[in-house]
Motif scaffolding. Structure first.
Motif, PDB file in Angstrom:
ATOM      1  N   GLY A  28       1.060  -1.240   0.390  1.00 24.35           N
ATOM      2  CA  GLY A  28      -0.062  -0.314  -0.141  1.00 24.35           C
ATOM      3  C   GLY A  28       0.976   0.897   0.108  1.00 24.35           C
ATOM      4  O   GLY A  28       1.847   1.329  -0.225  1.00 24.35           O
ATOM      5  N   THR A  29       0.240   1.772   0.211  1.00 23.28           N
ATOM      6  CA  THR A  29       1.581   3.536   0.286  1.00 23.28           C
ATOM      7  C   THR A  29       0.556   4.077   1.221  1.00 23.28           C
ATOM      8  O   THR A  29      -0.234   3.989   2.403  1.00 23.28           O
ATOM      9  CB  THR A  29       0.775   4.481  -0.516  1.00 23.28           C
ATOM     10  N   ILE A  30       1.473   5.352   1.734  1.00 18.12           N
ATOM     11  CA  ILE A  30       0.984   5.338   3.277  1.00 18.12           C
ATOM     12  C   ILE A  30       1.891   7.171   3.146  1.00 18.12           C
ATOM     13  O   ILE A  30       2.953   7.327   1.966  1.00 18.12           O
ATOM     14  CB  ILE A  30       2.500   5.957   4.165  1.00 18.12           C
ATOM     15  N   THR A  56      -1.900   9.015   6.430  1.00 19.66           N
ATOM     16  CA  THR A  56      -2.888   7.704   5.996  1.00 19.66           C
ATOM     17  C   THR A  56      -2.290   6.940   4.820  1.00 19.66           C
ATOM     18  O   THR A  56      -1.346   6.542   3.851  1.00 19.66           O
ATOM     19  CB  THR A  56      -3.654   9.185   4.707  1.00 19.66           C
ATOM     20  N   TYR A  57      -2.759   5.917   5.700  1.00 20.16           N
ATOM     21  CA  TYR A  57      -2.278   4.807   4.705  1.00 20.16           C
ATOM     22  C   TYR A  57      -3.538   4.343   4.081  1.00 20.16           C
ATOM     23  O   TYR A  57      -4.270   4.023   4.255  1.00 20.16           O
ATOM     24  CB  TYR A  57      -2.098   3.726   5.746  1.00 20.16           C
ATOM     25  N   THR A  58      -3.516   3.576   2.997  1.00 23.20           N
ATOM     26  CA  THR A  58      -4.031   3.232   1.952  1.00 23.20           C
ATOM     27  C   THR A  58      -3.820   2.182   1.328  1.00 23.20           C
ATOM     28  O   THR A  58      -2.645   1.747   1.213  1.00 23.20           O
ATOM     29  CB  THR A  58      -4.341   3.834  -0.441  1.00 23.20           C
ATOM     30  N   PHE A  59      -4.349   0.846   1.931  1.00 23.64           N
ATOM     31  CA  PHE A  59      -3.986  -0.896   1.533  1.00 23.64           C
ATOM     32  C   PHE A  59      -4.480  -0.730   0.316  1.00 23.64           C
ATOM     33  O   PHE A  59      -5.194  -0.487  -0.070  1.00 23.64           O
ATOM     34  CB  PHE A  59      -4.880  -1.650   2.633  1.00 23.64           C
ATOM     35  N   THR A  64      -8.634   2.388   4.107  1.00 26.34           N
ATOM     36  CA  THR A  64      -7.685   3.617   4.332  1.00 26.34           C
ATOM     37  C   THR A  64      -7.990   3.773   5.386  1.00 26.34           C
ATOM     38  O   THR A  64      -8.641   3.581   6.138  1.00 26.34           O
ATOM     39  CB  THR A  64      -7.463   5.035   3.573  1.00 26.34           C
ATOM     40  N   GLU A  65      -6.560   3.981   6.807  1.00 23.04           N
ATOM     41  CA  GLU A  65      -6.512   4.469   8.274  1.00 23.04           C
ATOM     42  C   GLU A  65      -5.388   5.344   8.494  1.00 23.04           C
ATOM     43  O   GLU A  65      -4.800   5.913   7.270  1.00 23.04           O
ATOM     44  CB  GLU A  65      -5.755   3.361   8.565  1.00 23.04           C
ATOM     45  N   THR A  66      -5.898   6.730   8.932  1.00 23.92           N
ATOM     46  CA  THR A  66      -5.252   7.859   9.512  1.00 23.92           C
ATOM     47  C   THR A  66      -4.496   7.582  11.373  1.00 23.92           C
ATOM     48  O   THR A  66      -4.977   6.821  11.632  1.00 23.92           O
ATOM     49  CB  THR A  66      -5.675   9.120   9.147  1.00 23.92           C
ATOM     50  N   GLN A  67      -3.738   8.325  10.865  1.00 23.30           N
ATOM     51  CA  GLN A  67      -2.976   8.568  12.573  1.00 23.30           C
ATOM     52  C   GLN A  67      -1.801   9.410  12.495  1.00 23.30           C
ATOM     53  O   GLN A  67      -1.624   9.974  11.911  1.00 23.30           O
ATOM     54  CB  GLN A  67      -2.000   7.084  12.736  1.00 23.30           C
ATOM     55  N   ASP A  68      -1.628  10.147  13.587  1.00 25.12           N
ATOM     56  CA  ASP A  68      -0.965  11.006  14.126  1.00 25.12           C
ATOM     57  C   ASP A  68      -0.676  10.838  15.259  1.00 25.12           C
ATOM     58  O   ASP A  68      -0.365  10.529  15.938  1.00 25.12           O
ATOM     59  CB  ASP A  68      -2.129  12.577  14.792  1.00 25.12           C
ATOM     60  N   VAL A  69       0.620  11.135  15.097  1.00 27.70           N
ATOM     61  CA  VAL A  69       1.649  10.869  15.508  1.00 27.70           C
ATOM     62  C   VAL A  69       3.166  12.549  15.512  1.00 27.70           C
ATOM     63  O   VAL A  69       3.193  13.131  15.097  1.00 27.70           O
ATOM     64  CB  VAL A  69       3.167  10.163  15.572  1.00 27.70           C
ATOM     65  N   LEU A  70       3.134  12.671  17.287  1.00 22.86           N
ATOM     66  CA  LEU A  70       3.977  13.674  17.845  1.00 22.86           C
ATOM     67  C   LEU A  70       5.118  13.052  18.676  1.00 22.86           C
ATOM     68  O   LEU A  70       5.218  12.381  18.753  1.00 22.86           O
ATOM     69  CB  LEU A  70       3.090  14.612  18.753  1.00 22.86           C
ATOM     70  N   THR A  71       6.430  13.949  16.583  1.00 24.16           N
ATOM     71  CA  THR A  71       7.741  13.181  17.878  1.00 24.16           C
ATOM     72  C   THR A  71       8.884  14.436  17.903  1.00 24.16           C
ATOM     73  O   THR A  71       8.460  15.845  18.187  1.00 24.16           O
ATOM     74  CB  THR A  71       8.095  12.598  16.645  1.00 24.16           C
ATOM     75  N   TYR A  72       9.577  13.700  18.928  1.00 28.57           N
ATOM     76  CA  TYR A  72      10.769  14.930  18.528  1.00 28.57           C
ATOM     77  C   TYR A  72      11.812  15.097  18.879  1.00 28.57           C
ATOM     78  O   TYR A  72      12.465  13.825  19.488  1.00 28.57           O
ATOM     79  CB  TYR A  72      10.270  15.992  19.880  1.00 28.57           C
TER      80      TYR A  72
END
Length: 77
Positions: A28-30, A56-59, A64-72
Protein backbone atom coordinates in the motif's frame (compact mmCIF):
# COMPACT_ATOMS: atom_id res chain seq x y z
CA UNK A 1 19.18 1.52 19.88
CA UNK A 2 20.50 2.34 16.43
CA UNK A 3 18.56 3.48 13.40
CA UNK A 4 20.19 3.17 10.01
CA UNK A 5 18.58 4.73 6.98
CA UNK A 6 19.79 4.80 3.41
CA UNK A 7 18.29 7.10 0.82
CA UNK A 8 18.99 7.21 -2.89
CA UNK A 9 17.75 9.30 -5.80
CA UNK A 10 15.77 7.25 -8.31
CA UNK A 11 15.98 8.72 -11.83
CA UNK A 12 13.34 6.36 -13.29
CA UNK A 13 10.59 5.72 -10.76
CA UNK A 14 8.58 3.28 -12.90
CA UNK A 15 11.62 1.09 -13.57
CA UNK A 16 12.42 0.96 -9.86
CA UNK A 17 8.81 0.04 -9.00
CA UNK A 18 8.75 -2.69 -11.68
CA UNK A 19 12.00 -4.15 -10.33
CA UNK A 20 10.79 -4.16 -6.72
CA UNK A 21 7.44 -5.68 -7.76
CA UNK A 22 9.35 -8.59 -9.34
CA UNK A 23 10.44 -9.89 -5.91
CA UNK A 24 8.31 -8.13 -3.26
CA UNK A 25 4.62 -7.82 -2.35
CA UNK A 26 2.92 -4.42 -2.57
CA UNK A 27 1.55 -3.38 0.85
CA UNK A 28 0.00 0.00 0.00
CA UNK A 29 0.91 3.67 0.25
CA UNK A 30 1.51 6.10 3.09
CA UNK A 31 1.09 9.85 2.68
CA UNK A 32 2.86 11.86 5.40
CA UNK A 33 2.07 15.49 6.16
CA UNK A 34 4.45 17.08 8.69
CA UNK A 35 4.10 20.27 10.75
CA UNK A 36 7.19 21.40 12.69
CA UNK A 37 7.55 23.54 15.82
CA UNK A 38 10.81 24.97 17.16
CA UNK A 39 10.91 26.44 20.67
CA UNK A 40 13.11 26.99 23.70
CA UNK A 41 11.84 25.62 27.01
CA UNK A 42 12.04 28.22 29.83
CA UNK A 43 14.35 26.08 31.97
CA UNK A 44 16.89 25.33 29.23
CA UNK A 45 19.31 27.04 26.88
CA UNK A 46 18.74 24.29 24.29
CA UNK A 47 16.07 24.46 21.64
CA UNK A 48 13.59 21.69 21.05
CA UNK A 49 12.09 20.81 17.70
CA UNK A 50 8.96 18.70 17.56
CA UNK A 51 6.88 17.39 14.70
CA UNK A 52 3.23 16.47 14.35
CA UNK A 53 2.89 13.94 11.54
CA UNK A 54 -0.46 13.06 9.97
CA UNK A 55 -0.21 9.72 8.14
CA UNK A 56 -2.78 8.30 5.75
CA UNK A 57 -2.37 4.61 4.93
CA UNK A 58 -4.06 3.23 1.80
CA UNK A 59 -4.05 -0.56 1.47
CA UNK A 60 -4.30 -2.57 -1.78
CA UNK A 61 -8.00 -3.29 -1.10
CA UNK A 62 -8.72 0.48 -0.99
CA UNK A 63 -9.18 0.61 2.80
CA UNK A 64 -7.61 3.66 4.48
CA UNK A 65 -6.48 4.41 8.02
CA UNK A 66 -5.10 7.61 9.52
CA UNK A 67 -2.79 8.27 12.43
CA UNK A 68 -1.34 11.38 14.09
CA UNK A 69 2.03 11.16 15.85
CA UNK A 70 3.95 13.75 17.89
CA UNK A 71 7.73 13.26 17.90
CA UNK A 72 10.78 15.22 18.91
CA UNK A 73 14.51 14.80 18.42
CA UNK A 74 17.25 15.84 20.77
CA UNK A 75 20.84 16.13 19.59
CA UNK A 76 23.31 15.32 22.35
CA UNK A 77 27.07 15.79 22.22
Amino acid sequence: MYEIELKAHVPERKSAIDLINSFASYLGTIIKDDTYYHFQPESSEKYLTCRIRHETYTFPDGKTETQDVLTYKSKEK
